[in-house]
Motif scaffolding. Structure first.
Motif, PDB file in Angstrom:
ATOM      1  N   LYS A  88       0.851  -1.186   0.000  1.00  0.00           N
ATOM      2  CA  LYS A  88       0.000   0.000   0.000  1.00  0.00           C
ATOM      3  C   LYS A  88       0.889   1.239   0.000  1.00  0.00           C
ATOM      4  O   LYS A  88       1.739   1.395   0.879  1.00  0.00           O
ATOM      5  CB  LYS A  88      -0.901   0.001   1.246  1.00  0.00           C
ATOM      6  N   ASP A  89       0.687   2.113  -0.967  1.00  0.00           N
ATOM      7  CA  ASP A  89       1.452   3.354  -1.017  1.00  0.00           C
ATOM      8  C   ASP A  89       0.915   4.352   0.000  1.00  0.00           C
ATOM      9  O   ASP A  89      -0.242   4.300   0.409  1.00  0.00           O
ATOM     10  CB  ASP A  89       1.370   3.969  -2.418  1.00  0.00           C
ATOM     11  N   GLY A  90       1.778   5.283   0.404  1.00  0.00           N
ATOM     12  CA  GLY A  90       1.352   6.345   1.313  1.00  0.00           C
ATOM     13  C   GLY A  90       1.327   5.905   2.762  1.00  0.00           C
ATOM     14  O   GLY A  90       1.618   4.759   3.102  1.00  0.00           O
ATOM     15  N   ASN A  95      -4.164   1.525   8.829  1.00  0.00           N
ATOM     16  CA  ASN A  95      -3.473   0.269   9.108  1.00  0.00           C
ATOM     17  C   ASN A  95      -2.162   0.117   8.343  1.00  0.00           C
ATOM     18  O   ASN A  95      -1.540  -0.943   8.404  1.00  0.00           O
ATOM     19  CB  ASN A  95      -4.391  -0.907   8.786  1.00  0.00           C
ATOM     20  N   VAL A  96      -1.747   1.152   7.646  1.00  0.00           N
ATOM     21  CA  VAL A  96      -0.536   1.051   6.825  1.00  0.00           C
ATOM     22  C   VAL A  96       0.718   1.177   7.677  1.00  0.00           C
ATOM     23  O   VAL A  96       0.771   1.953   8.631  1.00  0.00           O
ATOM     24  CB  VAL A  96      -0.537   2.131   5.727  1.00  0.00           C
ATOM     25  N   GLY A  97       1.734   0.415   7.352  1.00  0.00           N
ATOM     26  CA  GLY A  97       3.020   0.514   8.026  1.00  0.00           C
ATOM     27  C   GLY A  97       4.062  -0.309   7.297  1.00  0.00           C
ATOM     28  O   GLY A  97       3.728  -1.181   6.482  1.00  0.00           O
ATOM     29  N   ARG A  98       5.308  -0.028   7.587  1.00  0.00           N
ATOM     30  CA  ARG A  98       6.369  -0.833   7.014  1.00  0.00           C
ATOM     31  C   ARG A  98       6.490  -2.094   7.850  1.00  0.00           C
ATOM     32  O   ARG A  98       6.862  -2.046   9.018  1.00  0.00           O
ATOM     33  CB  ARG A  98       7.683  -0.042   6.992  1.00  0.00           C
ATOM     34  N   LYS A 106       8.964 -10.202   1.850  1.00  0.00           N
ATOM     35  CA  LYS A 106       9.868  -9.117   2.210  1.00  0.00           C
ATOM     36  C   LYS A 106       9.140  -8.089   3.071  1.00  0.00           C
ATOM     37  O   LYS A 106       7.907  -8.097   3.177  1.00  0.00           O
ATOM     38  CB  LYS A 106      10.426  -8.443   0.965  1.00  0.00           C
ATOM     39  N   THR A 107       9.928  -7.204   3.679  1.00  0.00           N
ATOM     40  CA  THR A 107       9.373  -6.098   4.443  1.00  0.00           C
ATOM     41  C   THR A 107       9.112  -4.927   3.503  1.00  0.00           C
ATOM     42  O   THR A 107       9.977  -4.542   2.720  1.00  0.00           O
ATOM     43  CB  THR A 107      10.344  -5.662   5.551  1.00  0.00           C
ATOM     44  N   ASP A 108       7.904  -4.376   3.573  1.00  0.00           N
ATOM     45  CA  ASP A 108       7.536  -3.287   2.674  1.00  0.00           C
ATOM     46  C   ASP A 108       6.400  -2.499   3.305  1.00  0.00           C
ATOM     47  O   ASP A 108       5.841  -2.896   4.344  1.00  0.00           O
ATOM     48  CB  ASP A 108       7.107  -3.854   1.313  1.00  0.00           C
ATOM     49  N   ASN A 109       6.041  -1.385   2.705  1.00  0.00           N
ATOM     50  CA  ASN A 109       4.918  -0.597   3.171  1.00  0.00           C
ATOM     51  C   ASN A 109       3.622  -1.283   2.752  1.00  0.00           C
ATOM     52  O   ASN A 109       3.417  -1.572   1.564  1.00  0.00           O
ATOM     53  CB  ASN A 109       4.976   0.808   2.558  1.00  0.00           C
ATOM     54  N   GLY A 110       2.753  -1.581   3.717  1.00  0.00           N
ATOM     55  CA  GLY A 110       1.528  -2.274   3.357  1.00  0.00           C
ATOM     56  C   GLY A 110       0.590  -2.476   4.521  1.00  0.00           C
ATOM     57  O   GLY A 110       0.797  -1.947   5.617  1.00  0.00           O
ATOM     58  N   VAL A 111      -0.456  -3.236   4.267  1.00  0.00           N
ATOM     59  CA  VAL A 111      -1.484  -3.565   5.253  1.00  0.00           C
ATOM     60  C   VAL A 111      -1.487  -5.073   5.460  1.00  0.00           C
ATOM     61  O   VAL A 111      -1.476  -5.838   4.489  1.00  0.00           O
ATOM     62  CB  VAL A 111      -2.877  -3.097   4.793  1.00  0.00           C
ATOM     63  N   VAL A 112      -1.504  -5.494   6.717  1.00  0.00           N
ATOM     64  CA  VAL A 112      -1.547  -6.917   7.053  1.00  0.00           C
ATOM     65  C   VAL A 112      -2.873  -7.214   7.748  1.00  0.00           C
ATOM     66  O   VAL A 112      -3.277  -6.489   8.669  1.00  0.00           O
ATOM     67  CB  VAL A 112      -0.370  -7.317   7.959  1.00  0.00           C
ATOM     68  N   VAL A 130      -9.415  -9.273  10.568  1.00  0.00           N
ATOM     69  CA  VAL A 130      -9.167  -8.021  11.291  1.00  0.00           C
ATOM     70  C   VAL A 130      -7.808  -7.473  10.865  1.00  0.00           C
ATOM     71  O   VAL A 130      -6.803  -8.180  10.958  1.00  0.00           O
ATOM     72  CB  VAL A 130      -9.181  -8.232  12.817  1.00  0.00           C
ATOM     73  N   PRO A 131      -7.739  -6.232  10.401  1.00  0.00           N
ATOM     74  CA  PRO A 131      -6.449  -5.670  10.019  1.00  0.00           C
ATOM     75  C   PRO A 131      -5.582  -5.383  11.246  1.00  0.00           C
ATOM     76  O   PRO A 131      -6.083  -4.965  12.293  1.00  0.00           O
ATOM     77  CB  PRO A 131      -6.820  -4.378   9.288  1.00  0.00           C
ATOM     78  N   TYR A 132      -4.294  -5.627  11.110  1.00  0.00           N
ATOM     79  CA  TYR A 132      -3.335  -5.304  12.161  1.00  0.00           C
ATOM     80  C   TYR A 132      -2.915  -3.850  11.999  1.00  0.00           C
ATOM     81  O   TYR A 132      -2.556  -3.414  10.906  1.00  0.00           O
ATOM     82  CB  TYR A 132      -2.116  -6.217  12.051  1.00  0.00           C
ATOM     83  N   THR A 133      -2.971  -3.090  13.094  1.00  0.00           N
ATOM     84  CA  THR A 133      -2.577  -1.688  13.068  1.00  0.00           C
ATOM     85  C   THR A 133      -1.223  -1.528  13.732  1.00  0.00           C
ATOM     86  O   THR A 133      -1.087  -1.813  14.934  1.00  0.00           O
ATOM     87  CB  THR A 133      -3.607  -0.806  13.793  1.00  0.00           C
TER      88      THR A 133
END
Length: 217
Positions: A88-90, A95-98, A106-112, A130-133
């Motif tokens: 996920k960009d931005g 819930n977005v995070g690296r 891999k580790t990247d910016n996104g939503v889990v 449930v999304p992880y924040t």
């Protein structure tokens, strides 16, 4: 009271399924959008449109699955716990995070999102998600009362499945969850049996002469 305007039907047998959710929507646009959403889920495309009030829709979907003898969960099935990450960009989305995205390795910016799924030898279907924040979204980070790890979310989802009337023989998960003593302890405290994968050299409790790691086994 104004009569409801008829909604353009969904393709084929999908309309019969869609009708069972119409009472959840207040407008013709919402009912039409739901049919487009269902069609999109089945279409061979990379991304699908999102839809409002998904929680109510999911509750109704599970009610229909549990009430149908052909799909009702039974004590011989399993509850599968896993998580899925999407890039996920931005940074504006809540819930977005690296973080680690297993889908891409891999580790990247996104939503889990942490998910549960019921399965037996015949069929399987998703239950809850449930999304992880990430902690950075909370004022006090990991010590914030509102923060929950993926393991805590997973344990809560397992309990939620039982509260919803979903029967299963055991909780199943890969080593990302199986290697965590605290997670297994939460399931044991809740009275939920489990079968967990372990990393090859990761030990777990066993009687003296028995295997303690997958390598020993």
């Amino acid at each position: 009271m104004t009569a409801r305007r008829p909604c353009p039907p969904a393709p084929g047998p999908l309309e019969q399924y869609a009708v069972g959710f119409d009472d959840l929507f207040d407008s013709l646009a919402q009912r039409r959008g739901f049919r487009q959403y269902l069609t999109g889920l089945l279409a061979p495309r990379e991304r699908n449109k999102t839809l409002t009030c998904l929680e109510r829709i999911n509750t109704r979907r599970l009610e229909r699955l549990l009430d149908d003898p052909r799909t009702a969960p039974h004590a011989g099935g399993v509850l599968v716990i896993d998580d899925s990450g999407d890039r996920k960009d931005g940074t504006a989305t809540a819930n977005v995070g690296r973080q680690w995205l297993g889908r891409y390795g891999k580790t990247d910016n996104g939503v889990v999102t942490v998910t549960t799924l019921w399965a037996d030898e015949r069929l399987y279907y998703p239950l809850h998600a449930v999304p992880y924040t990430p902690a950075r979204h909370f004022p006090k980070g990991r010590s914030d009362p509102g923060f929950a790890t993926k393991l805590q979310i997973a344990a809560a989802l397992a309990r939620r499945a039982t509260e919803a009337g979903v029967y299963f023989r055991a909780v199943a998960a890969d080593c990302a969850y199986g290697d965590q003593d605290g997670f297994r302890g939460e399931l044991a405290t809740a009275g939920l049996p489990f079968v967990m994968a372990l990393k090859r050299h990761r030990g777990t409790w066993a009687y003296g002469p028995d295997a303690h790691t997958p390598v020993d086994a």
